[in-house]
Design an enzyme around this catalytic site. Structure first.
Site, short mmCIF file in Angstrom:
data_model
loop_
_atom_site.label_atom_id
_atom_site.label_comp_id
_atom_site.label_asym_id
_atom_site.label_seq_id
_atom_site.Cartn_x
_atom_site.Cartn_y
_atom_site.Cartn_z
N HIS A 72 59.07 40.93 41.25
CA HIS A 72 59.14 42.17 42.03
C HIS A 72 59.64 41.88 43.44
O HIS A 72 59.06 41.08 44.16
CB HIS A 72 57.76 42.84 42.10
CG HIS A 72 57.42 43.60 40.86
ND1 HIS A 72 56.47 44.59 40.82
CD2 HIS A 72 57.93 43.52 39.60
CE1 HIS A 72 56.40 45.08 39.59
NE2 HIS A 72 57.26 44.45 38.83
N TYR A 200 51.46 52.08 46.02
CA TYR A 200 50.18 52.23 46.71
C TYR A 200 50.17 53.61 47.35
O TYR A 200 51.12 53.97 48.05
CB TYR A 200 50.03 51.18 47.83
CG TYR A 200 49.84 49.75 47.36
CD1 TYR A 200 50.93 48.96 47.02
CD2 TYR A 200 48.57 49.18 47.29
CE1 TYR A 200 50.76 47.64 46.61
CE2 TYR A 200 48.40 47.86 46.89
CZ TYR A 200 49.49 47.09 46.55
OH TYR A 200 49.32 45.80 46.16
N PRO A 292 40.66 44.11 47.08
CA PRO A 292 41.88 43.83 46.31
C PRO A 292 43.15 44.51 46.82
O PRO A 292 44.23 44.27 46.29
CB PRO A 292 41.52 44.34 44.90
CG PRO A 292 40.40 45.29 45.10
CD PRO A 292 39.66 44.85 46.31
N LYS A 296 45.19 39.63 47.10
CA LYS A 296 45.11 38.27 47.64
C LYS A 296 44.04 37.35 47.06
O LYS A 296 44.07 36.15 47.32
CB LYS A 296 44.91 38.34 49.17
CG LYS A 296 46.13 38.82 49.92
CD LYS A 296 47.25 37.82 49.84
CE LYS A 296 48.58 38.43 50.21
NZ LYS A 296 49.72 37.77 49.63
N TYR A 384 52.30 39.92 52.46
CA TYR A 384 52.20 40.25 51.04
C TYR A 384 52.78 39.14 50.15
O TYR A 384 52.22 38.81 49.11
CB TYR A 384 52.91 41.59 50.76
CG TYR A 384 52.50 42.23 49.46
CD1 TYR A 384 51.37 43.05 49.38
CD2 TYR A 384 53.23 42.02 48.29
CE1 TYR A 384 50.99 43.64 48.19
CE2 TYR A 384 52.87 42.61 47.09
CZ TYR A 384 51.75 43.42 47.04
OH TYR A 384 51.37 44.00 45.86
P1 RFL Z 1 36.20 33.65 39.38
O1 RFL Z 1 37.44 34.08 38.68
O2 RFL Z 1 35.15 34.64 39.65
O3 RFL Z 1 35.61 32.43 38.57
C1 RFL Z 1 34.34 31.87 38.87
C2 RFL Z 1 33.78 31.34 37.59
O4 RFL Z 1 32.54 30.69 37.85
C3 RFL Z 1 31.63 31.01 36.80
N1 RFL Z 1 30.26 30.80 37.29
C4 RFL Z 1 29.50 29.74 36.96
N2 RFL Z 1 29.73 28.72 36.13
C5 RFL Z 1 28.72 27.80 35.99
N3 RFL Z 1 27.52 27.90 36.60
C6 RFL Z 1 27.26 28.94 37.43
N4 RFL Z 1 26.09 29.02 38.04
C7 RFL Z 1 28.27 29.92 37.64
N5 RFL Z 1 28.34 31.04 38.36
C8 RFL Z 1 29.55 31.56 38.16
C9 RFL Z 1 31.96 32.45 36.46
O5 RFL Z 1 31.53 32.79 35.15
C10 RFL Z 1 33.47 32.44 36.60
O6 RFL Z 1 34.14 32.17 35.37
O7 RFL Z 1 36.55 32.99 40.80
P2 RFL Z 1 37.84 32.12 41.26
O8 RFL Z 1 38.17 31.06 40.26
O9 RFL Z 1 37.56 31.75 42.65
O10 RFL Z 1 39.05 33.18 41.19
C11 RFL Z 1 39.09 34.27 42.06
C12 RFL Z 1 39.79 35.45 41.39
O11 RFL Z 1 39.23 35.65 40.11
C13 RFL Z 1 39.67 36.74 42.23
O12 RFL Z 1 39.79 36.45 43.60
C14 RFL Z 1 40.76 37.77 41.86
O13 RFL Z 1 40.57 38.26 40.57
C15 RFL Z 1 40.74 38.94 42.85
N6 RFL Z 1 41.69 40.01 42.51
C16 RFL Z 1 43.04 39.89 42.79
N7 RFL Z 1 43.53 38.75 43.33
C17 RFL Z 1 44.89 38.60 43.55
O14 RFL Z 1 45.30 37.55 44.07
N8 RFL Z 1 45.80 39.59 43.20
C18 RFL Z 1 45.39 40.76 42.63
O15 RFL Z 1 46.23 41.59 42.27
C19 RFL Z 1 43.95 40.97 42.44
N9 RFL Z 1 43.49 42.10 41.86
C20 RFL Z 1 41.20 41.20 41.92
C21 RFL Z 1 42.14 42.24 41.62
C22 RFL Z 1 39.85 41.37 41.62
C23 RFL Z 1 39.40 42.55 41.06
N10 RFL Z 1 38.00 42.65 40.78
C24 RFL Z 1 37.50 43.00 39.52
C25 RFL Z 1 37.05 42.13 41.73
C26 RFL Z 1 41.71 43.42 41.05
C27 RFL Z 1 40.33 43.60 40.80
C28 RFL Z 1 39.90 44.93 40.26
C1 PHB Z 2 46.56 44.71 39.74
O1 PHB Z 2 47.63 44.81 39.09
O2 PHB Z 2 45.48 44.53 39.18
C2 PHB Z 2 46.61 44.80 41.22
C3 PHB Z 2 47.82 44.89 41.86
C4 PHB Z 2 47.88 44.99 43.24
C5 PHB Z 2 46.71 44.99 43.97
C6 PHB Z 2 45.48 44.89 43.33
C7 PHB Z 2 45.42 44.80 41.94
O3 PHB Z 2 46.77 45.13 45.31
#
Ligand code: RFL
Ligand code: PHB
Length: 389
Positions: A72, A200, A292, A296, A384
């Site tokens: 993109h 957005y 989110p 990031k 971004y």
């Molecule tokens: P995770 O993915 O939460 O993984 C942590 C893992 O640790 C495990 N755990 C344990 N394991 C053993 N013993 C314990 N005591 C434990 N406690 C926990 C968990 O089960 C899990 O598997 O963290 P990590 O690896 O730091 O990764 C971070 C990302 O997952 C997170 O920042 C992103 O998903 C955030 N996010 C987005 N980030 C982006 O860069 N671009 C995006 O477009 C974006 N969109 C989003 C998002 C997060 C969202 N939610 C649901 C919060 C959109 C959403 C809706």
């Molecule tokens: C997503 O596709 O899940 C998504 C994209 C952009 C954002 C947050 C989440 O800023």
């Protein structure tokens, strides 16, 4: 069990770190509380910036992302019914890649299986010891018993609800937090996206986002009260609200269909300082959370994993602690800039009050300025696509 680096958590941070260490010949074991299928089924991030692209390239896990990811060059913002474009490529020379976190996770898990590195699923870390004196030990529950992993270093990659950050003594650990007074209701559906790039939207009903995972799978979000009951939001209601908030042009091209997943996520800004105490290092959501809006969270986790892998490699293979000693300060300098950007995007695009007050007028002025000023667009764009770190 004994290993060089004990990694808690098999999210993107833990899996990336594990892969980068394995490539350096450093033995590591991952403990993950959930099953592999559960980790793979969590629909989260979708937009990868330069940090994740660099980390996946270095990990040798970027082939499928380059082949199947969507490149993109920009995105749109809708405010007060006007839609304008942020030309990421024109403003920065860089792009982002739309490729789901589930796919990134799958690619890293496949690479780890080929490396023959150990991952214990359904193994929950419950206690961390010896990080000041060594040897470091992680107590974990697995297959009905309490076990212990002894290691030279521990990487706490266990997300926001993990145990690792809490092992830093409370007199040393300082946390910074802002909880936003709303959440995001996300909907995932097997329908083509309504636009070839993300949209957005700031609307008087609240924020909305049109995103995607592929040419045939859409991911949408709407701002909602934090205590939203999904039972009050049948798919038809979500689609109708998206059409209102995203504007007529998007609504005309929007395909609706049954949701494959629907959930509400809270929005939070959070930083834990420092990121290192003795033999324990924190990475990813264990150390920081961003709302989110700036896409990031995963990208910060990737940057942490990359920098930490280099620090641990120098420490373990070369006996050089320079990078490890600088890890916390190096990462916090970048993390706080990304916290600022994510907070700013959130503040600019969400509805904070029922009233048309001073803040909502400032918000509209900011969006009008952004739509007209190449200088402000360039600032948004460079954040971004990913700041250098
Ligand atoms: P995770 O993915 O939460 O993984 C942590 C893992 O640790 C495990 N755990 C344990 N394991 C053993 N013993 C314990 N005591 C434990 N406690 C926990 C968990 O089960 C899990 O598997 O963290 P990590 O690896 O730091 O990764 C971070 C990302 O997952 C997170 O920042 C992103 O998903 C955030 N996010 C987005 N980030 C982006 O860069 N671009 C995006 O477009 C974006 N969109 C989003 C998002 C997060 C969202 N939610 C649901 C919060 C959109 C959403 C809706
Ligand atoms: C997503 O596709 O899940 C998504 C994209 C952009 C954002 C947050 C989440 O800023």
């Amino acid at each position: 069990m004994r290993t060089q680096v004990g990694i808690i958590g098999a999210g993107p941070a833990g899996l990336l770190l594990g892969r980068l260490l394995s490539l350096q010949g450093i033995e590591n074991v991952i403990l993950e509380r959930r099953s592999a299928n559960h980790v793979l089924s969590r629909i989260r991030a979708g937009v990868l910036d330069s940090a994740t692209l660099e980390a996946l390239r270095e990990a040798g896990c970027d082939q499928r992302m380059n082949a199947e990811g969507l490149f993109h060059d920009g995105f749109d913002i809708v405010s007060s019914g006007t839609r304008f474009h942020i030309d990421l490529k024109g403003l920065t020379g860089q792009h982002v890649i739309v490729y789901g976190q589930t796919e990134v996770t799958q690619d890293l898990m496949d690479a780890r299986a080929k490396d023959g590195a150990a991952t214990l699923y359904e193994a929950a870390a419950v206690n961390i010891d010896g990080i000041e004196s060594g040897p470091a030990r992680v107590a974990y529950e697995h297959e009905g018993g309490l076990k212990e992993l002894t290691c030279d270093y521990i990487a706490g990659c266990d997300g926001f609800h993990g145990v690792a950050a809490k092992a830093i003594p409370s007199e040393i650990r300082k946390t910074f937090e802002r909880v936003y007074p709303f959440g995001w209701l996300g909907l995932f559906a097997d329908v083509p996206p309504c636009s070839h790039e993300l949209i957005y939207a700031n609307h008087r009903n609240g924020f909305a986002l049109a995103s995607m995972r592929s040419e045939t799978r859409s991911r949408y979000y709407i701002q909602c009260p934090i205590d939203t009951d999904l039972a009050d939001w049948p798919d038809e209601r979500v689609w109708a609200e998206l059409a209102i908030r995203l504007g007529e042009e998007a609504a005309a091209k929007m395909w609706s269909g049954p949701s494959l997943e629907k959930s509400v996520a809270p929005l939070r800004s959070f930083v834990c300082e420092p990121l290192r105490h003795g033999r324990l290092f924190l990475a990813g959501d264990a150390a920081h959370i961003v709302p989110p809006t700036g896409a990031k969270g995963l990208n910060l986790a990737s940057a942490d994993a990359l920098v930490l892998s280099r620090a641990l490699t120098a420490l373990i293979k070369g006996g050089d602690s320079t990078l490890a000693d600088a890890y916390s300060a190096t990462r916090l300098a970048h993390i706080w800039k990304v916290e600022r950007f994510s907070w700013w995007m959130t503040t600019m695009l969400h509805k904070f009050s029922e009233h048309e007050d001073f803040n909502s007028r400032i918000q509209l002025a900011e969006l009008a300025y952004l739509s007209q000023s190449k200088a402000e667009q360039a600032s948004l764009a460079e954040n971004y696509v990913g700041l250098p770190f």
